[in-house]
Write an enzyme that holds these catalytic residues in place. Structure first.
Site, PDB file in Angstrom:
ATOM      1  N   ARG A 180      33.906  60.497  36.521  1.00 14.78           N
ATOM      2  CA  ARG A 180      34.764  60.987  37.781  1.00 14.78           C
ATOM      3  C   ARG A 180      36.244  61.001  37.212  1.00 14.78           C
ATOM      4  O   ARG A 180      36.731  60.261  36.577  1.00 14.78           O
ATOM      5  CB  ARG A 180      34.520  59.877  38.875  1.00 14.78           C
ATOM      6  N   ARG A 220      40.182  57.099  37.320  1.00  9.89           N
ATOM      7  CA  ARG A 220      40.702  55.623  37.805  1.00  9.89           C
ATOM      8  C   ARG A 220      40.618  54.692  36.790  1.00  9.89           C
ATOM      9  O   ARG A 220      39.932  54.587  36.028  1.00  9.89           O
ATOM     10  CB  ARG A 220      39.893  55.471  39.005  1.00  9.89           C
ATOM     11  N   ARG A 230      33.042  43.512  52.045  1.00  8.75           N
ATOM     12  CA  ARG A 230      32.441  43.341  50.553  1.00  8.75           C
ATOM     13  C   ARG A 230      31.973  41.894  50.514  1.00  8.75           C
ATOM     14  O   ARG A 230      31.173  41.756  49.500  1.00  8.75           O
ATOM     15  CB  ARG A 230      33.377  43.899  49.384  1.00  8.75           C
ATOM     16  N   ARG A 255      31.936  45.840  37.656  1.00 10.67           N
ATOM     17  CA  ARG A 255      32.074  46.323  39.169  1.00 10.67           C
ATOM     18  C   ARG A 255      30.407  46.037  39.810  1.00 10.67           C
ATOM     19  O   ARG A 255      30.311  45.601  40.843  1.00 10.67           O
ATOM     20  CB  ARG A 255      32.687  47.659  39.629  1.00 10.67           C
ATOM     21  N   LYS A 292      29.859  56.704  48.686  1.00 12.62           N
ATOM     22  CA  LYS A 292      30.588  56.249  49.921  1.00 12.62           C
ATOM     23  C   LYS A 292      31.709  56.869  50.407  1.00 12.62           C
ATOM     24  O   LYS A 292      31.752  57.276  51.675  1.00 12.62           O
ATOM     25  CB  LYS A 292      30.968  54.540  50.087  1.00 12.62           C
TER      26      LYS A 292
HETATM   27  P1  AMP Z   1      36.959  50.974  46.030  1.00  7.56           P
HETATM   28  O1  AMP Z   1      37.619  52.167  45.916  1.00  7.56           O
HETATM   29  O2  AMP Z   1      36.163  50.772  47.292  1.00  7.56           O
HETATM   30  O3  AMP Z   1      35.886  51.450  44.826  1.00  7.56           O
HETATM   31  O4  AMP Z   1      37.583  49.821  45.562  1.00  7.56           O
HETATM   32  C1  AMP Z   1      38.290  49.672  44.260  1.00  7.56           C
HETATM   33  C2  AMP Z   1      38.872  48.313  44.179  1.00  7.56           C
HETATM   34  O5  AMP Z   1      39.462  47.561  45.296  1.00  7.56           O
HETATM   35  C3  AMP Z   1      37.569  47.381  44.210  1.00  7.56           C
HETATM   36  O6  AMP Z   1      36.866  47.241  42.686  1.00  7.56           O
HETATM   37  C4  AMP Z   1      38.025  45.910  44.455  1.00  7.56           C
HETATM   38  O7  AMP Z   1      38.973  45.301  43.401  1.00  7.56           O
HETATM   39  C5  AMP Z   1      39.194  46.271  45.571  1.00  7.56           C
HETATM   40  N1  AMP Z   1      38.404  46.334  46.716  1.00  7.56           N
HETATM   41  C6  AMP Z   1      38.299  47.262  47.844  1.00  7.56           C
HETATM   42  N2  AMP Z   1      37.790  46.869  48.934  1.00  7.56           N
HETATM   43  C7  AMP Z   1      37.535  45.451  48.728  1.00  7.56           C
HETATM   44  C8  AMP Z   1      37.071  44.642  49.511  1.00  7.56           C
HETATM   45  N3  AMP Z   1      36.572  45.017  50.772  1.00  7.56           N
HETATM   46  N4  AMP Z   1      37.366  43.507  49.163  1.00  7.56           N
HETATM   47  C9  AMP Z   1      37.540  42.902  47.961  1.00  7.56           C
HETATM   48  N5  AMP Z   1      38.235  43.949  47.115  1.00  7.56           N
HETATM   49  C10 AMP Z   1      38.206  45.020  47.492  1.00  7.56           C
END
Ligand code: AMP
Length: 221
Positions: free
Chosen positions: A129, A162, A90, A173, A13
């Site tokens: 990654r 990360r 989400r 996740r 994404k």
């Molecule tokens: P990402 O970089 O999109 O993979 O997000 C990393 C982490 O941030 C996720 O595993 C969640 O812990 C948190 N996170 C990001 N976006 C959301 C969202 N829309 N709702 C809840 N938690 C989020």
């Protein structure tokens, strides 16, 4: 022209959002990046969200929704072409709050692109990654290693993994994704906005497919 990118973690994404947003002058809003910035700045919100992020859990709606929707309002009030949302919504509750905000400012979503990828591919992609904490460049230990081991090609900083890309956190996740986020596919399908793209292809091919799908619902208007 407001677009949502859906799909499991690791489906690409972020990579695709940067390309599509860049090509069409959209504001790329990544909820994960917004939350990581809060953590890095040591804000109260940053401290509150850390434990959820490190465990691979979703941050509670009340902590994330307001931050993202404030940014959406701000960006769309300043003459922007539109926003490309990456990682938000989400949950169904976030999706409904997004709808309320957009209706309130007389905006709408023109397409929701769902990037699909199977679980084992996701685990391979995410555990390998690495990214540059300074300039954000992204690498993969096998598929796209930096030229100099462990150092960013762009700025020379040390690349890092990360904390939520460790295998057990990635699997958590994925679980969370299936349980809490996947129902959004049906939500956007019913709204007539969902489009699917198989992301198990070259990055350029995936971008081309997304562009093609958005041409009919978003870009030609
Ligand atoms: P990402 O970089 O999109 O993979 O997000 C990393 C982490 O941030 C996720 O595993 C969640 O812990 C948190 N996170 C990001 N976006 C959301 C969202 N829309 N709702 C809840 N938690 C989020």
């Amino acid at each position: 022209m407001n677009i949502i990118l859906l799909g499991p973690p690791g489906a690409g994404k972020g990579t695709q959002a940067k390309r599509i947003a860049g090509a069409h002058s959209l504001v790329h809003l990544s909820s994960g990046d917004l939350l990581r910035a809060e953590r890095a700045a040591g804000t109260e919100l940053g401290r509150k969200v850390s434990k959820f992020m490190d465990a691979g859990k979703l941050v509670p709606d009340e902590l994330v929704t307001q931050v993202v929707l404030n940014r959406v309002r701000q960006e769309l009030s300043s003459d922007e072409n539109g926003v490309l949302l990456d990682g938000f919504p989400r949950t169904l509750s976030q999706a409904k709050d997004l709808d309320v905000t957009l209706t309130d400012i007389e905006e709408q979503i023109c397409g929701a692109i769902n990037l699909t990828l199977d679980d084992e591919q996701i685990v391979r992609r995410l555990t390998g990654r690495r990214s540059c904490p300074k300039c954000g460049a992204v690498y993969h230990v096998k598929a796209k290693p930096p030229k100099r081991a462990g150092r960013c090609d762009v700025c020379g900083s040390e690349v890092v993994q990360r904390s939520d890309d460790a295998e057990e956190v990635v699997r958590e996740r994925l679980e969370v994704y299936r349980r809490q986020t996947q129902p959004l596919e049906e939500y956007y399908r019913q709204a007539g906005l969902l489009q699917e793209v198989d992301s198990d292809m070259e990055i350029d091919t995936v971008t081309g497919e997304i562009e093609e799908l958005l041409r009919s619902c978003c870009f030609e208007k």
